[in-house]
Design a protein around this motif. Structure first.
Motif, PDB file in Angstrom:
ATOM      1  N   LEU A   2      -9.445  -2.039   9.110  1.00  9.73           N
ATOM      2  CA  LEU A   2      -8.048  -2.467   9.298  1.00  9.73           C
ATOM      3  C   LEU A   2      -7.597  -2.164  10.732  1.00  9.73           C
ATOM      4  O   LEU A   2      -6.930  -2.974  11.376  1.00  9.73           O
ATOM      5  CB  LEU A   2      -7.126  -1.758   8.293  1.00  9.73           C
ATOM      6  CG  LEU A   2      -7.284  -2.176   6.830  1.00  9.73           C
ATOM      7  CD1 LEU A   2      -6.486  -1.255   5.911  1.00  9.73           C
ATOM      8  CD2 LEU A   2      -6.842  -3.612   6.622  1.00  9.73           C
ATOM      9  N   THR A  31      -6.577  -5.593  -4.038  1.00 13.81           N
ATOM     10  CA  THR A  31      -7.309  -4.468  -4.633  1.00 13.81           C
ATOM     11  C   THR A  31      -6.873  -3.122  -4.051  1.00 13.81           C
ATOM     12  O   THR A  31      -7.441  -2.094  -4.388  1.00 13.81           O
ATOM     13  CB  THR A  31      -8.829  -4.653  -4.396  1.00 13.81           C
ATOM     14  OG1 THR A  31      -9.037  -4.982  -3.023  1.00 13.81           O
ATOM     15  CG2 THR A  31      -9.402  -5.739  -5.271  1.00 13.81           C
ATOM     16  N   ALA A  32      -5.881  -3.145  -3.154  1.00 18.21           N
ATOM     17  CA  ALA A  32      -5.421  -1.911  -2.510  1.00 18.21           C
ATOM     18  C   ALA A  32      -4.091  -1.457  -3.149  1.00 18.21           C
ATOM     19  O   ALA A  32      -4.019  -1.275  -4.356  1.00 18.21           O
ATOM     20  CB  ALA A  32      -5.320  -2.136  -0.999  1.00 18.21           C
ATOM     21  N   ASP A  70      -0.168  -2.777   6.445  1.00 11.69           N
ATOM     22  CA  ASP A  70      -1.483  -2.148   6.241  1.00 11.69           C
ATOM     23  C   ASP A  70      -1.358  -0.623   6.367  1.00 11.69           C
ATOM     24  O   ASP A  70      -0.547  -0.026   5.674  1.00 11.69           O
ATOM     25  CB  ASP A  70      -2.531  -2.749   7.201  1.00 11.69           C
ATOM     26  CG  ASP A  70      -2.742  -4.241   6.928  1.00 11.69           C
ATOM     27  OD1 ASP A  70      -2.411  -4.693   5.819  1.00 11.69           O
ATOM     28  OD2 ASP A  70      -3.216  -4.958   7.826  1.00 11.69           O
ATOM     29  N   GLN A  71      -2.085  -0.004   7.290  1.00  9.68           N
ATOM     30  CA  GLN A  71      -2.040   1.474   7.367  1.00  9.68           C
ATOM     31  C   GLN A  71      -0.916   1.996   8.265  1.00  9.68           C
ATOM     32  O   GLN A  71      -0.789   3.207   8.449  1.00  9.68           O
ATOM     33  CB  GLN A  71      -3.386   2.051   7.840  1.00  9.68           C
ATOM     34  CG  GLN A  71      -3.701   1.867   9.312  1.00  9.68           C
ATOM     35  CD  GLN A  71      -4.374   0.537   9.605  1.00  9.68           C
ATOM     36  OE1 GLN A  71      -3.945  -0.503   9.123  1.00  9.68           O
ATOM     37  NE2 GLN A  71      -5.394   0.559  10.425  1.00  9.68           N
ATOM     38  N   SER A 103      -7.090 -10.151  -0.246  1.00  8.95           N
ATOM     39  CA  SER A 103      -7.895  -8.978   0.147  1.00  8.95           C
ATOM     40  C   SER A 103      -7.157  -7.685  -0.190  1.00  8.95           C
ATOM     41  O   SER A 103      -7.757  -6.707  -0.620  1.00  8.95           O
ATOM     42  CB  SER A 103      -8.182  -8.971   1.648  1.00  8.95           C
ATOM     43  OG  SER A 103      -8.780 -10.156   2.036  1.00  8.95           O
ATOM     44  N   GLY A 104      -5.868  -7.680   0.037  1.00 11.72           N
ATOM     45  CA  GLY A 104      -5.059  -6.486  -0.223  1.00 11.72           C
ATOM     46  C   GLY A 104      -4.730  -6.304  -1.696  1.00 11.72           C
ATOM     47  O   GLY A 104      -4.187  -5.271  -2.094  1.00 11.72           O
ATOM     48  N   GLU A 109      -1.387  -5.858   3.208  1.00  8.81           N
ATOM     49  CA  GLU A 109      -0.054  -6.075   2.650  1.00  8.81           C
ATOM     50  C   GLU A 109       1.044  -5.686   3.628  1.00  8.81           C
ATOM     51  O   GLU A 109       0.800  -4.957   4.593  1.00  8.81           O
ATOM     52  CB  GLU A 109       0.157  -5.284   1.345  1.00  8.81           C
ATOM     53  CG  GLU A 109       0.429  -3.794   1.483  1.00  8.81           C
ATOM     54  CD  GLU A 109      -0.768  -2.933   1.778  1.00  8.81           C
ATOM     55  OE1 GLU A 109      -0.755  -2.271   2.832  1.00  8.81           O
ATOM     56  OE2 GLU A 109      -1.727  -2.900   1.024  1.00  8.81           O
TER      57      GLU A 109
HETATM   58  P1  NAD Z   1      -5.997   5.590   3.339  1.00 10.03           P
HETATM   59  O1  NAD Z   1      -6.953   6.401   4.109  1.00 10.03           O
HETATM   60  O2  NAD Z   1      -4.766   6.244   2.778  1.00 10.03           O
HETATM   61  O3  NAD Z   1      -6.803   4.834   2.200  1.00 10.03           O
HETATM   62  C1  NAD Z   1      -6.299   4.371   1.039  1.00 10.03           C
HETATM   63  C2  NAD Z   1      -7.451   3.814   0.183  1.00 10.03           C
HETATM   64  O4  NAD Z   1      -7.298   2.415   0.088  1.00 10.03           O
HETATM   65  C3  NAD Z   1      -8.862   4.072   0.724  1.00 10.03           C
HETATM   66  O5  NAD Z   1      -9.661   4.504  -0.351  1.00 10.03           O
HETATM   67  C4  NAD Z   1      -9.289   2.698   1.219  1.00 10.03           C
HETATM   68  O6  NAD Z   1     -10.697   2.515   1.138  1.00 10.03           O
HETATM   69  C5  NAD Z   1      -8.580   1.818   0.243  1.00 10.03           C
HETATM   70  N1  NAD Z   1      -8.398   0.439   0.668  1.00 10.03           N
HETATM   71  C6  NAD Z   1      -7.916  -0.018   1.837  1.00 10.03           C
HETATM   72  N2  NAD Z   1      -7.908  -1.365   1.820  1.00 10.03           N
HETATM   73  C7  NAD Z   1      -8.412  -1.731   0.620  1.00 10.03           C
HETATM   74  C8  NAD Z   1      -8.623  -2.981  -0.004  1.00 10.03           C
HETATM   75  N3  NAD Z   1      -8.314  -4.118   0.603  1.00 10.03           N
HETATM   76  N4  NAD Z   1      -9.128  -2.996  -1.264  1.00 10.03           N
HETATM   77  C9  NAD Z   1      -9.417  -1.860  -1.909  1.00 10.03           C
HETATM   78  N5  NAD Z   1      -9.229  -0.644  -1.385  1.00 10.03           N
HETATM   79  C10 NAD Z   1      -8.721  -0.586  -0.125  1.00 10.03           C
HETATM   80  O7  NAD Z   1      -5.541   4.387   4.209  1.00 10.03           O
HETATM   81  P2  NAD Z   1      -6.432   3.293   4.922  1.00 10.03           P
HETATM   82  O8  NAD Z   1      -7.890   3.447   4.629  1.00 10.03           O
HETATM   83  O9  NAD Z   1      -5.971   3.280   6.320  1.00 10.03           O
HETATM   84  O10 NAD Z   1      -5.919   1.981   4.180  1.00 10.03           O
HETATM   85  C11 NAD Z   1      -4.570   1.566   4.237  1.00 10.03           C
HETATM   86  C12 NAD Z   1      -4.278   0.960   2.913  1.00 10.03           C
HETATM   87  O11 NAD Z   1      -4.139   1.985   1.962  1.00 10.03           O
HETATM   88  C13 NAD Z   1      -2.961   0.227   2.843  1.00 10.03           C
HETATM   89  O12 NAD Z   1      -3.075  -1.077   3.324  1.00 10.03           O
HETATM   90  C14 NAD Z   1      -2.667   0.278   1.348  1.00 10.03           C
HETATM   91  O13 NAD Z   1      -3.116  -0.883   0.675  1.00 10.03           O
HETATM   92  C15 NAD Z   1      -3.488   1.435   0.855  1.00 10.03           C
HETATM   93  N6  NAD Z   1      -2.608   2.384   0.208  1.00 10.03           N
HETATM   94  C16 NAD Z   1      -2.689   2.485  -1.145  1.00 10.03           C
HETATM   95  C17 NAD Z   1      -1.815   3.300  -1.824  1.00 10.03           C
HETATM   96  C18 NAD Z   1      -1.930   3.352  -3.304  1.00 10.03           C
HETATM   97  O14 NAD Z   1      -2.834   2.702  -3.856  1.00 10.03           O
HETATM   98  N7  NAD Z   1      -1.029   4.055  -3.989  1.00 10.03           N
HETATM   99  C19 NAD Z   1      -0.847   4.036  -1.149  1.00 10.03           C
HETATM  100  C20 NAD Z   1      -0.788   3.923   0.235  1.00 10.03           C
HETATM  101  C21 NAD Z   1      -1.678   3.074   0.908  1.00 10.03           C
END
Ligand code: NAD
Length: 262
Positions: free
Chosen positions: A50, A160-161, A221-222, A157-158, A122
């Motif tokens: 990202l 699954t996040a 995103d992050q 793509s997002g 997202e």
């Molecule tokens: P991070 O280190 O907090 O990682 C969050 C997790 O999300 C990691 O395990 C990463 O591998 C996973 N992830 C990221 N994009 C993904 C995707 N497209 N599909 C499946 N898993 C995914 O933060 P990061 O690695 O910098 O990633 C940022 C993302 O973290 C944000 O875009 C958001 O979607 C996600 N996030 C999730 C939550 C939650 O699920 N409650 C909360 C905050 C952020």
């Protein structure tokens, strides 16, 4: 034809070591080019991919992305740290397919003009302090007045996040859609919103407005930023997409399985 590459590397020792080994092995196969690479290799995790995307978004239409994961396998990473030789052999062989990943255009419009963001996972408007009221319009037609912690609009793509944690659907990345999901929406006799996720297409723009701005932030995103009072936020599918190069077959179903089921 892929002739050059650059690497975006997570700042931990393991990722740095893998990057050095890979650079050595790619010597004589691809040229290292900081300014106009054909391929960007991210080494780290999904967060590194990202980061790479945001750092090099200005090249998005002309560059391919691939990821090496230095921990457990992620969603944007096709190779593990101990598969560097396979990656080098695959690059040498030069047989690949390109998977296009949808991106969101996010416009924050205030009195001073328009700030433009792009999101691969997202965008979200959230407020951890107060109930956030958001007026939601789809193509300028009022859908609802939402009350709760916030709203999240994700790409396939997002999906699954963060979206998945919100109870949204997992969407196949071949679909050009975006998904609006609620973050802790209030549902009672005085206030009610849709209460489920809604999937929208290329022809739709989601517009968000609000009247109170204390404590509200925007997440892309992050990254996250405090939001100054805005007139409106428009979110739509971008004409740009991220081109992920795939050297070996790895279906979306197998990605979901290895991450969430088995
Ligand atoms: P991070 O280190 O907090 O990682 C969050 C997790 O999300 C990691 O395990 C990463 O591998 C996973 N992830 C990221 N994009 C993904 C995707 N497209 N599909 C499946 N898993 C995914 O933060 P990061 O690695 O910098 O990633 C940022 C993302 O973290 C944000 O875009 C958001 O979607 C996600 N996030 C999730 C939550 C939650 O699920 N409650 C909360 C905050 C952020």
């Amino acid at each position: 034809m892929i002739k050059s590459y650059l690497m975006v590397v997570k700042q931990d020792e393991k990722s740095q070591n893998i990057a050095n080994i890979l650079k050595e092995k790619l010597n004589g196969i691809l040229e290292y080019n900081e300014s106009e690479p054909d391929l960007i290799i991210s080494i780290g995790g999904d967060g590194t991919m990202l980061y790479a995307l945001h750092e090099y978004f200005h090249l998005v239409d002309q560059v391919y992305f691939i990821g090496v994961h230095t921990g457990t396998l992620g969603f944007y990473t096709d190779y593990l740290a101990d598969e560097i030789d396979e990656l080098v052999a695959d690059i040498k062989k030069g047989e690949y397919t390109i998977n296009k990943r949808a991106v969101l255009d996010v416009e924050v419009i205030d009195e001073n003009g328009t700030a433009q963001y792009y999101a691969l996972n997202e965008m979200r408007i959230e407020n951890p302090h107060y109930t956030q009221v958001l007026h939601v319009y789809i193509n300028e037609e009022h859908l609802e007045t939402f009350r709760g912690n916030g709203l999240c609009i994700s790409t396939p793509s997002g999906s699954t996040a963060y979206n998945k944690s919100l109870g949204g659907a997992v969407i196949h990345p071949d679909l050009e859609v975006m998904q609006l999901s609620e973050v802790a929406g209030i549902q009672h006799n005085a206030y009610r919103s849709l209460g489920s996720s809604i999937v929208l297409g290329k022809e739709q723009t989601v517009t968000l407005t609000c009247d109170r701005f204390d404590g509200v932030f925007i997440g892309i995103d992050q990254y996250s930023y405090n939001l100054k009072p805005f007139k409106k936020i428009n979110v739509s599918l971008s004409s740009h997409s991220v081109q992920c190069i795939q050297y070996r077959p790895l279906t979306f179903i197998s990605r979901i399985k290895r991450s969430f089921i088995s």
